[in-house]
Design a protein around this motif. Structure first.
Motif, PDB file in Angstrom:
ATOM      1  N   PRO B  79     114.235 -18.966  75.489  1.00 49.32           N
ATOM      2  CA  PRO B  79     112.809 -18.719  75.722  1.00 49.32           C
ATOM      3  C   PRO B  79     111.954 -19.619  74.828  1.00 49.32           C
ATOM      4  N   LEU B  80     110.874 -20.116  75.370  1.00 49.46           N
ATOM      5  CA  LEU B  80     109.990 -20.984  74.583  1.00 49.46           C
ATOM      6  C   LEU B  80     108.534 -20.708  74.931  1.00 49.46           C
ATOM      7  N   ILE B  81     107.690 -21.090  74.028  1.00 50.36           N
ATOM      8  CA  ILE B  81     106.247 -20.990  74.282  1.00 50.36           C
ATOM      9  C   ILE B  81     105.574 -22.298  73.882  1.00 50.36           C
ATOM     10  N   VAL B  82     104.436 -22.557  74.501  1.00 49.03           N
ATOM     11  CA  VAL B  82     103.598 -23.695  74.097  1.00 49.03           C
ATOM     12  C   VAL B  82     102.271 -23.117  73.619  1.00 49.03           C
ATOM     13  N   CYS B  83     101.928 -23.457  72.386  1.00 46.67           N
ATOM     14  CA  CYS B  83     100.672 -22.939  71.818  1.00 46.67           C
ATOM     15  C   CYS B  83      99.717 -24.099  71.552  1.00 46.67           C
ATOM     16  N   ALA B  84      98.450 -23.800  71.711  1.00 47.06           N
ATOM     17  CA  ALA B  84      97.418 -24.745  71.271  1.00 47.06           C
ATOM     18  C   ALA B  84      97.057 -24.365  69.845  1.00 47.06           C
ATOM     19  N   ILE B  85      96.979 -25.353  68.969  1.00 43.98           N
ATOM     20  CA  ILE B  85      96.577 -25.053  67.590  1.00 43.98           C
ATOM     21  C   ILE B  85      95.393 -25.947  67.214  1.00 43.98           C
ATOM     22  N   GLY B  86      94.809 -25.688  66.046  1.00 44.08           N
ATOM     23  CA  GLY B  86      93.659 -26.478  65.596  1.00 44.08           C
ATOM     24  C   GLY B  86      92.488 -26.332  66.561  1.00 44.08           C
ATOM     25  N   GLY B  87      91.777 -27.433  66.758  1.00 44.41           N
ATOM     26  CA  GLY B  87      90.579 -27.421  67.609  1.00 44.41           C
ATOM     27  C   GLY B  87      90.899 -27.056  69.039  1.00 44.41           C
ATOM     28  N   TYR B  88      92.066 -27.485  69.521  1.00 41.50           N
ATOM     29  CA  TYR B  88      92.490 -27.132  70.872  1.00 41.50           C
ATOM     30  C   TYR B  88      92.689 -25.612  70.948  1.00 41.50           C
ATOM     31  N   GLY B  89      93.263 -25.063  69.855  1.00 43.72           N
ATOM     32  CA  GLY B  89      93.445 -23.610  69.792  1.00 43.72           C
ATOM     33  C   GLY B  89      92.114 -22.870  69.846  1.00 43.72           C
ATOM     34  N   ARG B  90      91.080 -23.484  69.261  1.00 47.08           N
ATOM     35  CA  ARG B  90      89.754 -22.839  69.254  1.00 47.08           C
ATOM     36  C   ARG B  90      88.998 -23.103  70.558  1.00 47.08           C
ATOM     37  N   ARG B  91      89.628 -23.699  71.492  1.00 43.94           N
ATOM     38  CA  ARG B  91      89.034 -24.076  72.786  1.00 43.94           C
ATOM     39  C   ARG B  91      87.838 -25.007  72.572  1.00 43.94           C
ATOM     40  N   ALA B  92      88.028 -25.938  71.628  1.00 38.80           N
ATOM     41  CA  ALA B  92      86.956 -26.887  71.315  1.00 38.80           C
ATOM     42  C   ALA B  92      87.478 -28.306  71.503  1.00 38.80           C
ATOM     43  N   LEU B  93      88.176 -28.509  72.610  1.00 47.74           N
ATOM     44  CA  LEU B  93      88.778 -29.816  72.865  1.00 47.74           C
ATOM     45  C   LEU B  93      87.705 -30.774  73.396  1.00 47.74           C
ATOM     46  N   CYS B  94      87.533 -31.883  72.668  1.00 48.23           N
ATOM     47  CA  CYS B  94      86.584 -32.885  73.152  1.00 48.23           C
ATOM     48  C   CYS B  94      87.344 -33.905  74.006  1.00 48.23           C
ATOM     49  N   LEU B  95      86.582 -34.807  74.624  1.00 48.32           N
ATOM     50  CA  LEU B  95      87.166 -35.680  75.650  1.00 48.32           C
ATOM     51  C   LEU B  95      88.408 -36.430  75.172  1.00 48.32           C
ATOM     52  N   HIS B  96      88.334 -37.020  73.974  1.00 47.60           N
ATOM     53  CA  HIS B  96      89.471 -37.801  73.491  1.00 47.60           C
ATOM     54  C   HIS B  96      90.088 -37.199  72.242  1.00 47.60           C
ATOM     55  N   GLU B 250      76.596 -26.266  64.984  1.00 49.40           N
ATOM     56  CA  GLU B 250      77.798 -26.622  65.729  1.00 49.40           C
ATOM     57  C   GLU B 250      77.438 -27.135  67.121  1.00 49.40           C
ATOM     58  N   ASP B 251      76.483 -26.489  67.728  1.00 55.11           N
ATOM     59  CA  ASP B 251      76.081 -26.903  69.078  1.00 55.11           C
ATOM     60  C   ASP B 251      75.594 -28.357  69.073  1.00 55.11           C
ATOM     61  N   LEU B 252      74.747 -28.699  68.096  1.00 53.88           N
ATOM     62  CA  LEU B 252      74.237 -30.068  68.035  1.00 53.88           C
ATOM     63  C   LEU B 252      75.374 -31.058  67.788  1.00 53.88           C
ATOM     64  N   PHE B 253      76.224 -30.743  66.813  1.00 54.97           N
ATOM     65  CA  PHE B 253      77.292 -31.687  66.461  1.00 54.97           C
ATOM     66  C   PHE B 253      78.248 -31.894  67.638  1.00 54.97           C
ATOM     67  N   ILE B 254      78.546 -30.814  68.350  1.00 55.33           N
ATOM     68  CA  ILE B 254      79.464 -30.926  69.481  1.00 55.33           C
ATOM     69  C   ILE B 254      78.849 -31.802  70.573  1.00 55.33           C
ATOM     70  N   ARG B 255      77.551 -31.595  70.820  1.00 57.25           N
ATOM     71  CA  ARG B 255      76.917 -32.401  71.881  1.00 57.25           C
ATOM     72  C   ARG B 255      76.865 -33.874  71.488  1.00 57.25           C
ATOM     73  N   ILE B 256      76.627 -34.132  70.194  1.00 57.84           N
ATOM     74  CA  ILE B 256      76.643 -35.537  69.739  1.00 57.84           C
ATOM     75  C   ILE B 256      78.053 -36.105  69.903  1.00 57.84           C
ATOM     76  N   ARG B 257      79.023 -35.326  69.468  1.00 54.76           N
ATOM     77  CA  ARG B 257      80.405 -35.801  69.527  1.00 54.76           C
ATOM     78  C   ARG B 257      80.822 -36.102  70.972  1.00 54.76           C
ATOM     79  N   SER B 258      80.383 -35.249  71.869  1.00 57.71           N
ATOM     80  CA  SER B 258      80.718 -35.468  73.282  1.00 57.71           C
ATOM     81  C   SER B 258      80.152 -36.797  73.775  1.00 57.71           C
ATOM     82  N   VAL B 259      78.911 -37.098  73.341  1.00 56.01           N
ATOM     83  CA  VAL B 259      78.318 -38.389  73.737  1.00 56.01           C
ATOM     84  C   VAL B 259      79.148 -39.531  73.170  1.00 56.01           C
ATOM     85  N   LEU B 260      79.541 -39.384  71.898  1.00 60.11           N
ATOM     86  CA  LEU B 260      80.313 -40.455  71.257  1.00 60.11           C
ATOM     87  C   LEU B 260      81.618 -40.700  72.003  1.00 60.11           C
TER      88      LEU B 260
END
Lengths: 109, 867
Positions: B79-96, B250-260
């Motif tokens: 049996p195995l599992i795949v976990c998201a950790i870090g930012g992906y775990g927080r559901r904060a995955l940016c484009l790249h 956080e909202d501002l930084f995320i939106r800036i990061r998304s543009v970048l």
């Protein structure tokens, strides 16, 4: 191609760079260095205590240029960096086998 | 732990990922990813790449992983599992963003499990996703890898993406058990935060900030939330905490990061100059032109980053073990020192402005911060007050200036004042460069932060100088009024509020501040000089031939005296270092120091060579400003023959006073004035030269218990002597005796007329005070015939002691030498005296120098040569 390495007084850097620019030298690398040649350094006194200043601050400029430009560039460096005093610096010319542009991967002609 | 090798371009899977074959295993997932990315980019460039967009992109990525997981799972029975950790775990995955995956097998990892992991990871690589993967057996979580702190913290955000949820529950339980000691987790977290901040010179005010890693950016927001989650009991209701502030940031930084990410096409998180315009446009910032829109964006960015930084600082203080032990204690009537810093005792009352200043003074004195609660209170009420409310009395003005004395914590406290608006209220001219962005090749920080960082450099010289900086640190200790240096630093770049040349504008803006503080002429002169010349020393050190004595002489003429030289040197050092971490190289530091030493020598040893000439700069001002009772002839007669630097050393009022003292002077007469400036007395003496005169005046001051700190003794070619001594009244003779001043004048007259013998006068004090021996540093006696054209320069560095100058000057006189000029200074516990001497009207021969040196060394060793 040749690598021209010159070691000049720090205050002559701007003049030398301007002279190189006038000759359309497209790239130059500048490094802050310390050393001595015939200008062996000196002793200085601060509050009665003597300190030897053996290594003097200089600036090293490196340019890679085509063979036919070498003489003109050396002349320009010497003319602009010279004060006539000991410590004006040195110019060295070294052969360069190849040069590559990292961004494009192209080899210089 | 298993390492799955990333495929090379030659691998079959890589080729299939490119869709070259009909049975392309990625055929069904690649379009899914492409569509998700396309949608993300569309949202990002419209400024809508917010948390919801990140969550949607995370969900789509989850779906993709799950689809691949199905095939991989079939390759193993474990049996195995795949976990998201870090930012992906927080559901904060940016484009790249990197896809941080944790693959956990319930049992041992053998060949089938490795194949399963490969089958999961290789398609993701083939899709050109950046993967951060960890493959583990469940048993490995019995004990966590504390040596891998990023991984340990990333686990705290673990989220199940695919696999058995019972196995995931077991995993979470083991992680919880392994990290039960939250102190350990906090240590890891704090250490990572500190390491990251060091990369940014510990400041959020980056001209090109990294919206993920920089202080005050996204990682700090995560760190704060983690701290509050790990140590929930510590934060329970004790500290005001505004979660919505973090959310907005956080909202501002995320939106800036998304543009970048969308604009650069890669995992780019640095808001570079060229991307700032695009980000400002995407996020809808208003302005007449691109520059204005960028200014608005950056101002917003810094505002939010400041809020995050304050929350982080406050949270860190709460969990720091040393601080947590601090019990709340009362300071005075209205302030408390608590675990989170200085607080107002009555939190409901609106404190008065003077208490705000007092809060910062107490914080500096106690080595702690001003609490978040107090800062919030100041911030809320600052608009009700103007600068005049803070400088209405002499005491309040002095308190404010004292606050600027360089010491540990000054940068942090000034930053707090700046962030809550108090600094801008106290110094409105400084407010003009609040978050001011100037784009050039060198500066890395906003103008205000550059200034505060420069002050931090000065502070570090006093609180924790590195071994290389000891020499500069020594200069700071020698400055009489270091708060003036800080004031000059605070104003040196305020002129940058406009785009034109800034130095003269900075000088102009300093004038209202001088008026508000009702600064003395001398204080104004110092601060104005430093602001006006703040680029001069670096220009000479780095762009002129500072080995050329003429260059040094010209620079020395500009600076004028050693006090200003020391301050300008430190200001230059701090100004360059605050440009960027790379700006002040050891090479530049060395050049700066050498210029300082050469100029210092020029100012002290060549002091007497240059005499005032007819058309001397400054003479016209002196003549134009003279009072009516001083004629041009009288002034010119007095000035001629004095060293040129005399004009730079004294203000107009002092010079006119000296002129008056020189009137109608006859042999055996002395004209003197005694004035008090703060804690220091100044005695100006004018008389005609005679042997032992200088040592007798020094001896008389010692007789009265005066401790001479600084002084100048000048003899003109005509034999007129002008001595100016600054001293402290250590034995309170002047303070406690009504007729003390008259008595000093009476004895001074008698000493000059030689009706009183100074050695006899001093006999009673000799053993107790004058020859008190307390050697701490090696005495240096240096004689030099090179630097001055007419004099032998005698330089003495020794432990300061009452009567030291008397002993030195008397020994010089015993050797038949005449003191033509003396520059006396006391630097901490060190006396640095430079005497220009002659013997028979000429420089000393080698033999005479040797004899004088020996005699002085015997005197300073305590052999009582001066008797």
């Amino acid at each position: 191609m040749k690598l021209i390495k010159s070691i000049v007084r720090p205050n002559k850097l701007d003049d030398v760079c301007e002279a190189l620019e006038r000759l359309n030298v497209s790239g130059v690398t500048v490094t802050d260095v310390r050393g001595h040649g015939r200008q062996k350094g000196h002793t200085t006194v601060y509050r009665g205590r003597e300190y030897s200043v053996n290594l003097l601050p200089k600036v090293q400029l490196e340019v890679v240029v085509s063979d036919h430009l070498v003489d003109e560039i050396i002349r320009a460096i010497i003319e602009t960096a010279r004060t006539g005093e000991i410590g004006d610096g040195r110019v060295f010319v070294l052969p360069v086998d190849y040069g590559y542009n990292i961004r494009t991967g192209e080899r210089d002609a | 732990m298993v390492t799955i090798p990333k495929p090379t371009q030659g691998d079959a899977l890589w080729r299939s990922a490119a869709g070259e074959t009909a049975d392309n295993p990625l055929g069904h997932v690649a379009p899914l990813l492409a569509a998700a990315r396309e949608e993300f980019v569309r949202q990002a460039v419209q400024g809508r790449g917010d948390r919801a967009a990140l969550a949607r992109y995370t969900d789509q990525t989850d779906r993709l992983v799950r689809q691949i997981f199905g095939a991989a799972q079939d390759l193993t029975d474990t049996p195995l599992i795949v976990c998201a950790i870090g930012g992906y775990g927080r559901r904060a995955l940016c484009l790249h963003s990197d896809l941080d995956l944790l693959i956990v097998f319930q049992g041992a990892i053998a060949a089938p499990e490795e194949r399963a992991a490969s089958a999961l990871l290789q398609p993701l690589w083939d899709l050109r996703l950046a993967i951060g993967h960890h493959v583990r057996e469940l048993s490995e979580f019995d004990r966590l890898e504390m040596g891998n702190p990023e991984f340990v913290l990333a686990l705290l955000d673990a989220r199940l993406v695919a696999g058995d949820d019972r196995l995931f529950a077991v995993l979470l339980e083991r992680v919880r058990d392994a990290t039960a000691h939250h102190v350990e987790r906090l240590d890891v977290l704090l250490s990572l935060v500190s390491q990251r901040h060091v990369r940014f010179n510990d400041t959020l005010y980056q001209l090109e900030p990294d919206v993920k890693d920089a202080p005050g950016a996204l990682r700090d927001i995560s760190a704060i939330r983690m701290m509050r989650s790990i140590a929930a009991d510590t934060f329970d209701g004790t500290v005001q905490f505004d979660e919505s502030r973090l959310d907005r940031a956080e909202d501002l930084f995320i939106r800036i990061r998304s543009v970048l990410h969308a604009q650069s096409g890669r995992n780019m998180n640095v808001l570079k100059h060229e991307l700032q315009e695009r980000a400002a446009e995407a996020l809808g910032y208003q302005g007449s032109h691109a520059g204005k829109r960028v200014e608005a964006l950056m101002a917003d960015y810094f505002r939010h980053a400041r809020a995050v930084t304050r929350s982080l600082a406050s949270s860190r203080r709460m969990i720091a073990p040393a601080v947590a032990q601090i019990e709340r204690r009362r300071i005075g009537k209205s302030l408390d020192v608590a675990a989170d810093g200085v607080r107002f005792a009555d939190s409901r009352a609106t404190p008065m402005p003077e208490l705000w200043i007092e809060a910062f003074r107490v914080a500096l004195a106690n080595g702690c911060a001003v609490s978040e609660v107090a800062l919030a209170s100041i911030e809320q009420n600052i608009g009700r007050y103007a600068v005049d409310d803070f400088v209405s009395t002499e005491d309040s003005r002095q308190q404010l200036l004292k606050l600027l004395s360089p010491r540990a914590g000054l940068y942090a406290r000034l930053s707090e004042m700046h962030e809550c608006g108090l600094l801008g209220c106290l110094f409105p001219e400084f407010e003009k460069v609040h978050s001011r962005v100037i784009r050039d090749f060198y500066h890395r920080y906003t103008v205000d932060e550059h200034t505060l960082l420069a002050i931090r450099t000065i502070e570090s010289l006093r609180s924790s100088p590195s071994s290389e900086r000891q020499r500069f640190s020594g200069l700071l200790d020698e400055i009489v009024a270091p708060q003036l240096l800080i004031l000059a630093l605070l104003y040196h770049d305020v002129g940058k509020w406009r785009d034109e040349e800034h130095v003269s504008e900075s000088v102009r803006l300093a004038q209202p501040m001088f008026d508000r503080f009702q600064m003395s002429d001398e204080g104004r002169r110092v601060v104005e000089f430093l602001i006006a010349n703040h680029l001069e020393m670096s220009r000479v050190a780095f762009h002129r031939d500072s080995e050329d004595p003429q260059v040094v002489a010209r620079f020395a003429a500009v600076v004028g005296n050693t006090d200003l030289l020391k301050m300008l040197c430190l200001l230059t050092l701090a100004d360059i270092e605050a440009v960027s971490p790379e700006a002040l190289t050891p090479w530049k530091e060395e050049l700066l120091w050498r210029l300082y030493v050469d100029t210092y020598n020029q100012l002290t040893r060549g002091y007497a060579d240059d005499r005032v000439e007819k058309h001397q700069a400054g003479l016209a001002v002196l003549l134009a400003g003279r009072p009516e009772e001083i004629s041009t002839e009288e002034l010119s007669r007095f000035i001629s023959g004095l060293p040129r630097r005399y004009l730079a050393l004294y203000g107009l009022a002092s010079i006119y006073r000296h002129v008056r003292l020189s009137r109608d002077i006859h042999p055996n007469e002395v004209h003197a004035s005694l004035e008090k400036h703060g804690d220091v007395w100044e005695l100006s003496v004018v008389t005609l030269d005679k042997p032992y005169l200088f040592s007798n005046v020094c001896g008389l001051l010692s007789y009265f218990g005066m401790n001479i700190h600084r002084g100048q003794a000048i003899t003109t070619p005509d034999g007129l002597v002008l001595d100016v001594f600054e001293f402290s009244d250590d034995e309170k003779f002047l303070a406690q005796n009504v007729g003390a001043s008259t008595e000093i004048h009476r004895l001074l007259q008698a000493v000059v007329a030689q009706s009183v013998n100074v050695p006899t006068l001093l006999r009673g004090k000799q053993q107790s005070v004058i020859y008190r021996h307390r050697r701490m540093l090696d005495t240096i006696v240096h004689l030099d015939n090179q630097h001055s054209q007419r004099f032998t320069v005698l330089e003495i560095v020794a432990d300061d002691a009452l009567g030291l100058l008397y002993r030195i000057s008397r020994t010089v006189s015993h050797q038949g030498c005449n003191v033509e000029l003396a520059l006396i200074s006391t630097e901490g516990t060190k006396a640095v005296d430079v005497l220009h001497v002659t013997k028979g009207g000429r420089k000393l021969s080698s033999t005479e120098q040797f004899a004088l040196k020996e005699a002085l060394e015997r005197t300073l060793e305590g052999a009582h040569e001066a008797d």
